[in-house]
Write a protein that holds these residues in place. Structure first.
Motif, short mmCIF file in Angstrom:
data_model
loop_
_atom_site.label_atom_id
_atom_site.label_comp_id
_atom_site.label_asym_id
_atom_site.label_seq_id
_atom_site.Cartn_x
_atom_site.Cartn_y
_atom_site.Cartn_z
N LEU A 135 0.84 -1.20 0.00
CA LEU A 135 0.00 0.00 0.00
C LEU A 135 0.87 1.25 0.00
CD1 LEU A 135 -2.63 -0.95 2.73
CD2 LEU A 135 -3.00 -0.85 0.26
N PRO A 136 0.45 2.28 -0.72
CA PRO A 136 1.21 3.53 -0.65
C PRO A 136 0.96 4.23 0.68
CG PRO A 136 -0.78 3.85 -1.94
CD PRO A 136 -0.72 2.38 -1.61
N ILE A 137 1.88 5.06 1.09
CA ILE A 137 1.67 5.95 2.22
C ILE A 137 1.10 7.23 1.62
CG2 ILE A 137 2.73 7.24 4.11
CD1 ILE A 137 4.95 5.05 4.10
N VAL A 138 -0.10 7.60 2.04
CA VAL A 138 -0.82 8.73 1.46
C VAL A 138 -0.85 9.85 2.49
CG1 VAL A 138 -2.98 9.50 0.45
CG2 VAL A 138 -2.22 7.14 0.10
N ILE A 139 -0.45 11.05 2.07
CA ILE A 139 -0.38 12.18 2.97
C ILE A 139 -0.99 13.41 2.29
CG2 ILE A 139 1.14 13.65 4.37
CD1 ILE A 139 3.27 11.29 3.90
N TYR A 140 -1.84 14.12 3.03
CA TYR A 140 -2.43 15.36 2.56
C TYR A 140 -1.72 16.51 3.27
CZ TYR A 140 -6.06 12.42 0.62
OH TYR A 140 -6.73 11.46 -0.10
N ILE A 141 -1.30 17.49 2.49
CA ILE A 141 -0.53 18.61 3.03
C ILE A 141 -0.92 19.88 2.30
CG2 ILE A 141 1.40 18.20 1.46
CD1 ILE A 141 3.23 18.94 3.85
N GLN A 142 -0.79 21.00 3.00
CA GLN A 142 -1.12 22.29 2.40
C GLN A 142 -0.17 22.61 1.26
OE1 GLN A 142 -1.00 25.19 5.55
NE2 GLN A 142 -2.61 24.18 6.71
N ASP A 143 -0.69 23.32 0.26
CA ASP A 143 0.15 23.80 -0.83
C ASP A 143 1.28 24.64 -0.24
OD1 ASP A 143 -1.48 22.62 -2.75
OD2 ASP A 143 -2.69 24.43 -3.04
N GLY A 144 2.45 24.56 -0.83
CA GLY A 144 3.60 25.32 -0.36
C GLY A 144 4.51 24.52 0.55
N PHE A 145 4.06 23.36 1.01
CA PHE A 145 4.88 22.50 1.86
C PHE A 145 5.21 21.22 1.11
CE2 PHE A 145 2.57 25.14 4.88
CZ PHE A 145 3.59 25.56 5.71
N GLN A 146 6.24 20.51 1.57
CA GLN A 146 6.68 19.25 0.96
C GLN A 146 6.70 18.16 2.02
OE1 GLN A 146 10.58 20.95 -0.49
NE2 GLN A 146 10.19 19.38 -2.04
N ILE A 147 6.69 16.91 1.53
CA ILE A 147 6.92 15.75 2.39
C ILE A 147 8.22 15.11 1.95
CG2 ILE A 147 6.12 13.42 3.00
CD1 ILE A 147 4.39 15.55 4.27
N LYS A 148 9.08 14.81 2.91
CA LYS A 148 10.31 14.06 2.65
C LYS A 148 10.29 12.84 3.55
CE LYS A 148 13.08 17.88 1.05
NZ LYS A 148 14.43 18.17 0.66
N TYR A 149 11.04 11.81 3.15
CA TYR A 149 11.05 10.59 3.96
C TYR A 149 12.38 9.88 3.91
CZ TYR A 149 10.38 7.78 -0.30
OH TYR A 149 10.53 7.18 -1.53
N SER A 150 12.59 9.03 4.93
CA SER A 150 13.78 8.19 5.02
C SER A 150 13.33 6.76 5.26
CB SER A 150 14.66 8.61 6.20
OG SER A 150 15.12 9.92 6.04
N ILE A 151 14.12 5.83 4.79
CA ILE A 151 13.86 4.41 5.03
C ILE A 151 14.88 3.94 6.07
CG2 ILE A 151 13.84 2.10 4.03
CD1 ILE A 151 13.12 3.45 1.33
#
Length: 166
Positions: A135-151
């Protein structure tokens, strides 16, 4: 007659095992997962996905993700204020995350001797979730911001905790 029934049962078991092996040897392509059940983002928000590749032992991995934005900052430590709120897709049991923030940042208040500014990704607190390539990890965020991730991968070295009674 008993011999014919036994052969028939063995034949059915062989066919069943063959089909099971075929399914497990052909994993779902994580880049083409169905996302139609997830809600459409509200105005001013975007929906982002983290698609994970299949790993041999996914229990040895975790995903850490965070929100943020690249900003011009001084020598102080800065962080985006906000939190991840976990939600469920009604009727599916799949989860997703909303990053809730008013856009404020917290900072230390050290005096910066040179008053020099630099660009840096200012991030929120992090969220750790189990690794699941199905399954994907789904995230909702305000415009102008980013999501970053680490494994994160569990290390081979296992240590003992110290007994407090000694």
């Amino acid at each position: 007659m008993f011999k014919n029934i036994s052969l028939f049962i063995v034949f059915i078991l062989v066919i069943s095992c063959k089909n099971t092996q075929t399914v497990t040897q052909n994993p779902i392509d994580s880049k083409h997962q169905d996302i139609s059940m997830y809600p459409v983002p509200q105005e001013g928000f975007k929906r982002v996905f983290i698609h994970l590749d299949q790993q041999e032992n996914e229990d040895d991995f975790q995903i850490e993700f965070y929100a943020g934005k690249t900003m011009e900052i001084d020598c102080n430590k800065h962080a985006l204020m906000g939190r991840f709120n976990e939600q469920n897709v009604t009727g599916w049991g799949y989860n997703y995350y909303n990053f809730e923030t008013n856009g404020d940042f917290r900072t230390t208040l050290m005096a910066c001797p040179d008053d020099e500014k630099h660009l840096e990704f200012v991030k929120s607190t992090t969220k750790m979730v189990p690794y699941n390539s199905k399954l994907p990890i789904v995230i909702y965020i305000q415009d102008g911001f980013q999501i970053k991730y680490s494994i994160w991968k569990r290390q081979e070295l296992v240590l003992d905790a110290t007994d407090s009674d000694k």
